[in-house]
Design a protein around this motif. Structure first.
Motif, PDB file in Angstrom:
ATOM      1  N   HIS A 118       0.843  -1.202   0.000  1.00 55.27           N
ATOM      2  CA  HIS A 118       0.000   0.000   0.000  1.00 55.27           C
ATOM      3  C   HIS A 118       0.871   1.243   0.000  1.00 55.27           C
ATOM      4  O   HIS A 118       1.989   1.223   0.524  1.00 55.27           O
ATOM      5  CB  HIS A 118      -0.898   0.031   1.245  1.00 55.27           C
ATOM      6  CG  HIS A 118      -2.032  -0.929   1.197  1.00 55.27           C
ATOM      7  ND1 HIS A 118      -3.320  -0.538   0.934  1.00 55.27           N
ATOM      8  CD2 HIS A 118      -2.072  -2.274   1.371  1.00 55.27           C
ATOM      9  CE1 HIS A 118      -4.114  -1.597   0.957  1.00 55.27           C
ATOM     10  NE2 HIS A 118      -3.380  -2.664   1.223  1.00 55.27           N
ATOM     11  N   ALA A 119       0.344   2.301  -0.557  1.00 48.12           N
ATOM     12  CA  ALA A 119       0.940   3.639  -0.460  1.00 48.12           C
ATOM     13  C   ALA A 119      -0.194   4.585  -0.102  1.00 48.12           C
ATOM     14  O   ALA A 119      -1.334   4.389  -0.544  1.00 48.12           O
ATOM     15  CB  ALA A 119       1.598   4.042  -1.772  1.00 48.12           C
ATOM     16  N   TYR A 120       0.132   5.604   0.696  1.00 47.54           N
ATOM     17  CA  TYR A 120      -0.898   6.484   1.244  1.00 47.54           C
ATOM     18  C   TYR A 120      -0.566   7.961   1.017  1.00 47.54           C
ATOM     19  O   TYR A 120      -0.474   8.731   1.977  1.00 47.54           O
ATOM     20  CB  TYR A 120      -1.067   6.231   2.744  1.00 47.54           C
ATOM     21  CG  TYR A 120      -1.282   4.787   3.099  1.00 47.54           C
ATOM     22  CD1 TYR A 120      -2.545   4.221   3.025  1.00 47.54           C
ATOM     23  CD2 TYR A 120      -0.220   3.990   3.515  1.00 47.54           C
ATOM     24  CE1 TYR A 120      -2.748   2.886   3.361  1.00 47.54           C
ATOM     25  CE2 TYR A 120      -0.408   2.664   3.851  1.00 47.54           C
ATOM     26  CZ  TYR A 120      -1.676   2.118   3.767  1.00 47.54           C
ATOM     27  OH  TYR A 120      -1.863   0.804   4.097  1.00 47.54           O
ATOM     28  N   PRO A 121      -0.398   8.396  -0.226  1.00 47.05           N
ATOM     29  CA  PRO A 121      -0.106   9.818  -0.419  1.00 47.05           C
ATOM     30  C   PRO A 121      -1.320  10.686  -0.102  1.00 47.05           C
ATOM     31  O   PRO A 121      -2.463  10.260  -0.287  1.00 47.05           O
ATOM     32  CB  PRO A 121       0.255   9.906  -1.898  1.00 47.05           C
ATOM     33  CG  PRO A 121      -0.441   8.754  -2.533  1.00 47.05           C
ATOM     34  CD  PRO A 121      -0.460   7.659  -1.479  1.00 47.05           C
ATOM     35  N   SER A 122      -1.048  11.874   0.385  1.00 47.51           N
ATOM     36  CA  SER A 122      -2.112  12.843   0.610  1.00 47.51           C
ATOM     37  C   SER A 122      -2.918  13.009  -0.679  1.00 47.51           C
ATOM     38  O   SER A 122      -2.360  12.961  -1.783  1.00 47.51           O
ATOM     39  CB  SER A 122      -1.491  14.188   1.016  1.00 47.51           C
ATOM     40  OG  SER A 122      -2.402  15.238   0.854  1.00 47.51           O
ATOM     41  N   VAL A 123      -4.216  13.232  -0.549  1.00 46.43           N
ATOM     42  CA  VAL A 123      -5.037  13.439  -1.745  1.00 46.43           C
ATOM     43  C   VAL A 123      -4.556  14.661  -2.522  1.00 46.43           C
ATOM     44  O   VAL A 123      -4.767  14.752  -3.733  1.00 46.43           O
ATOM     45  CB  VAL A 123      -6.543  13.563  -1.408  1.00 46.43           C
ATOM     46  CG1 VAL A 123      -7.072  12.260  -0.841  1.00 46.43           C
ATOM     47  CG2 VAL A 123      -6.820  14.721  -0.478  1.00 46.43           C
ATOM     48  N   ALA A 124      -3.891  15.598  -1.846  1.00 40.83           N
ATOM     49  CA  ALA A 124      -3.389  16.816  -2.502  1.00 40.83           C
ATOM     50  C   ALA A 124      -2.029  16.614  -3.158  1.00 40.83           C
ATOM     51  O   ALA A 124      -1.554  17.503  -3.876  1.00 40.83           O
ATOM     52  CB  ALA A 124      -3.306  17.951  -1.479  1.00 40.83           C
ATOM     53  N   ASN A 125      -1.393  15.477  -2.953  1.00 41.89           N
ATOM     54  CA  ASN A 125      -0.065  15.234  -3.506  1.00 41.89           C
ATOM     55  C   ASN A 125      -0.195  14.619  -4.899  1.00 41.89           C
ATOM     56  O   ASN A 125      -0.116  13.408  -5.092  1.00 41.89           O
ATOM     57  CB  ASN A 125       0.736  14.325  -2.569  1.00 41.89           C
ATOM     58  CG  ASN A 125       2.185  14.222  -2.965  1.00 41.89           C
ATOM     59  OD1 ASN A 125       2.546  14.442  -4.114  1.00 41.89           O
ATOM     60  ND2 ASN A 125       3.020  13.865  -2.008  1.00 41.89           N
ATOM     61  N   THR A 126      -0.380  15.488  -5.864  1.00 46.46           N
ATOM     62  CA  THR A 126      -0.600  15.068  -7.247  1.00 46.46           C
ATOM     63  C   THR A 126       0.536  14.193  -7.776  1.00 46.46           C
ATOM     64  O   THR A 126       0.296  13.182  -8.433  1.00 46.46           O
ATOM     65  CB  THR A 126      -0.774  16.311  -8.148  1.00 46.46           C
ATOM     66  OG1 THR A 126      -1.816  17.116  -7.609  1.00 46.46           O
ATOM     67  CG2 THR A 126      -1.113  15.929  -9.567  1.00 46.46           C
ATOM     68  N   ALA A 127       1.762  14.573  -7.488  1.00 46.00           N
ATOM     69  CA  ALA A 127       2.908  13.831  -8.013  1.00 46.00           C
ATOM     70  C   ALA A 127       2.947  12.396  -7.482  1.00 46.00           C
ATOM     71  O   ALA A 127       3.095  11.448  -8.253  1.00 46.00           O
ATOM     72  CB  ALA A 127       4.204  14.565  -7.682  1.00 46.00           C
ATOM     73  N   GLY A 130       0.268  10.275  -8.877  1.00 44.41           N
ATOM     74  CA  GLY A 130       0.631   9.898 -10.243  1.00 44.41           C
ATOM     75  C   GLY A 130       1.617   8.746 -10.280  1.00 44.41           C
ATOM     76  O   GLY A 130       1.532   7.869 -11.140  1.00 44.41           O
ATOM     77  N   VAL A 131       2.568   8.742  -9.351  1.00 48.33           N
ATOM     78  CA  VAL A 131       3.520   7.636  -9.270  1.00 48.33           C
ATOM     79  C   VAL A 131       2.776   6.331  -9.008  1.00 48.33           C
ATOM     80  O   VAL A 131       3.037   5.318  -9.645  1.00 48.33           O
ATOM     81  CB  VAL A 131       4.588   7.896  -8.179  1.00 48.33           C
ATOM     82  CG1 VAL A 131       5.421   6.641  -7.910  1.00 48.33           C
ATOM     83  CG2 VAL A 131       5.487   9.061  -8.572  1.00 48.33           C
ATOM     84  N   CYS A 132       1.834   6.372  -8.084  1.00 51.88           N
ATOM     85  CA  CYS A 132       1.042   5.167  -7.789  1.00 51.88           C
ATOM     86  C   CYS A 132       0.316   4.681  -9.043  1.00 51.88           C
ATOM     87  O   CYS A 132       0.385   3.491  -9.384  1.00 51.88           O
ATOM     88  CB  CYS A 132       0.028   5.455  -6.684  1.00 51.88           C
ATOM     89  SG  CYS A 132       0.740   5.708  -5.057  1.00 51.88           S
ATOM     90  N   ARG A 133      -0.366   5.586  -9.703  1.00 56.39           N
ATOM     91  CA  ARG A 133      -1.147   5.222 -10.885  1.00 56.39           C
ATOM     92  C   ARG A 133      -0.243   4.628 -11.971  1.00 56.39           C
ATOM     93  O   ARG A 133      -0.525   3.568 -12.530  1.00 56.39           O
ATOM     94  CB  ARG A 133      -1.888   6.459 -11.392  1.00 56.39           C
ATOM     95  CG  ARG A 133      -2.847   6.219 -12.521  1.00 56.39           C
ATOM     96  CD  ARG A 133      -3.703   7.446 -12.880  1.00 56.39           C
ATOM     97  NE  ARG A 133      -3.048   8.730 -12.700  1.00 56.39           N
ATOM     98  CZ  ARG A 133      -3.166   9.531 -11.610  1.00 56.39           C
ATOM     99  NH1 ARG A 133      -3.909   9.173 -10.595  1.00 56.39           N
ATOM    100  NH2 ARG A 133      -2.529  10.675 -11.543  1.00 56.39           N
ATOM    101  N   LEU A 152      -3.352  13.553  11.615  1.00 51.06           N
ATOM    102  CA  LEU A 152      -4.181  12.861  10.621  1.00 51.06           C
ATOM    103  C   LEU A 152      -4.250  13.667   9.333  1.00 51.06           C
ATOM    104  O   LEU A 152      -4.445  14.886   9.359  1.00 51.06           O
ATOM    105  CB  LEU A 152      -5.592  12.640  11.155  1.00 51.06           C
ATOM    106  CG  LEU A 152      -5.770  11.495  12.132  1.00 51.06           C
ATOM    107  CD1 LEU A 152      -7.216  11.433  12.616  1.00 51.06           C
ATOM    108  CD2 LEU A 152      -5.369  10.169  11.519  1.00 51.06           C
ATOM    109  N   ILE A 153      -4.091  12.974   8.213  1.00 47.33           N
ATOM    110  CA  ILE A 153      -4.241  13.598   6.903  1.00 47.33           C
ATOM    111  C   ILE A 153      -5.236  12.772   6.093  1.00 47.33           C
ATOM    112  O   ILE A 153      -5.448  11.590   6.360  1.00 47.33           O
ATOM    113  CB  ILE A 153      -2.900  13.706   6.140  1.00 47.33           C
ATOM    114  CG1 ILE A 153      -2.271  12.326   5.893  1.00 47.33           C
ATOM    115  CG2 ILE A 153      -1.937  14.617   6.875  1.00 47.33           C
ATOM    116  CD1 ILE A 153      -1.040  12.360   5.007  1.00 47.33           C
ATOM    117  N   VAL A 154      -5.839  13.396   5.101  1.00 49.12           N
ATOM    118  CA  VAL A 154      -6.698  12.674   4.169  1.00 49.12           C
ATOM    119  C   VAL A 154      -5.794  12.169   3.052  1.00 49.12           C
ATOM    120  O   VAL A 154      -5.155  12.956   2.353  1.00 49.12           O
ATOM    121  CB  VAL A 154      -7.827  13.572   3.618  1.00 49.12           C
ATOM    122  CG1 VAL A 154      -8.675  12.788   2.615  1.00 49.12           C
ATOM    123  CG2 VAL A 154      -8.682  14.106   4.753  1.00 49.12           C
TER     124      VAL A 154
END
Length: 174
Positions: A118-127, A130-133, A152-154
Motif C-alpha cells: 500500500h501507499a498512502y499519499p495525501s489526496v493533494a499530492n498530485t505527483a 501519479g507515481v502510484c497510478r 491525521l491527513i486525508v
C-alpha cells in the motif's frame, strides 16, 4: 537509474529533502535530530525482515537523487507492506520515481511473504498519486492516515497486488 543499498549517503539525502516544498504533504520540515534518527533506523532495521530502503542513484553520480523503500505494517487487520519514495526537486518530472518504485516492487514481489503493498499519499499530492497510478497500483479510495505520528491527513489508499502477473506496461518498463 539504479537502486543502491541505504548507506551514509542517506543522511545527506534526508538533509537535502528536508525543505518546505519536499515536506509539504509530510508534516513539514523536521528538526535535524529527527533526520539523524530516521537515518540510523534505516541503517539498523530497514535491511530485510522489517523492510528495506534504497537510494536512487543515476549512472556516473555518487550522490543519490532520491530514495524508495518498503516496510511491514498491519492495515485493517491484514499484514501488508507500505511503500514510500522521494526524488529531489532537480530530478523530478523525469519518471525516476516511477522507475524506482517499479524496481522496488519487483524486489518486494520476489520475497513472496505478503500479497499487497500500500501507499498512502495525501489526496493533494498530485505527483505521488501519479507515481502510484503509473506504477500499477489500484486506487481503493480515500482514508484518514496518521503521518507524521499524531497528525491525521486525508490520503488515498493505493494497493499493489504482488501476486498479479507482470503484464502492466508500467511494471515491465524499467
Amino acid at each position: 537509474m539504479e537502486l543502491q543499498e541505504w548507506d551514509e549517503r542517506g543522511l545527506w539525502l534526508e538533509r537535502q529533502a528536508n525543505t518546505a516544498a519536499m515536506k509539504e504533504h509530510l508534516g513539514g520540515v523536521e528538526p535535524p535530530g529527527k533526520l539523524v534518527e530516521r537515518h540510523e533506523k534505516y541503517l539498523a532495521t530497514m535491511r530485510g525482515a522489517d523492510g528495506w530502503m534504497w537510494l536512487v542513484v543515476l549512472p556516473g553520480s555518487p550522490d543519490p537523487v532520491g530514495s524508495v523503500g518498503y516496510w511491514r505494517r498491519e492495515w485493517r487487520g491484514e499484514p501488508v507492506y507500505e511503500m514510500g519514495w522521494k526524488i529531489l526537486p532537480a530530478h523530478q518530472g523525469r519518471g525516476l520515481a516511477v522507475r524506482a518504485t517499479v524496481a522496488a516492487l519487483r524486489r518486494v514481489a520476489a520475497i513472496g511473504e505478503r500479497r499487497y503493498v500500500h501507499a498512502y499519499p495525501s489526496v493533494a499530492n498530485t505527483a505521488s498519486n501519479g507515481v502510484c497510478r503509473r506504477s500499477g497500483f489500484q486506487l481503493l479510495g480515500e482514508t484518514s492516515f496518521e503521518y507524521p505520528r499524531g497528525h491525521l491527513i486525508v490520503s488515498n489508499d493505493w494497493r499493489y497486488d504482488l501476486s498479479a502477473p507482470l503484464n502492466n506496461p508500467a511494471r515491465t518498463n524499467q
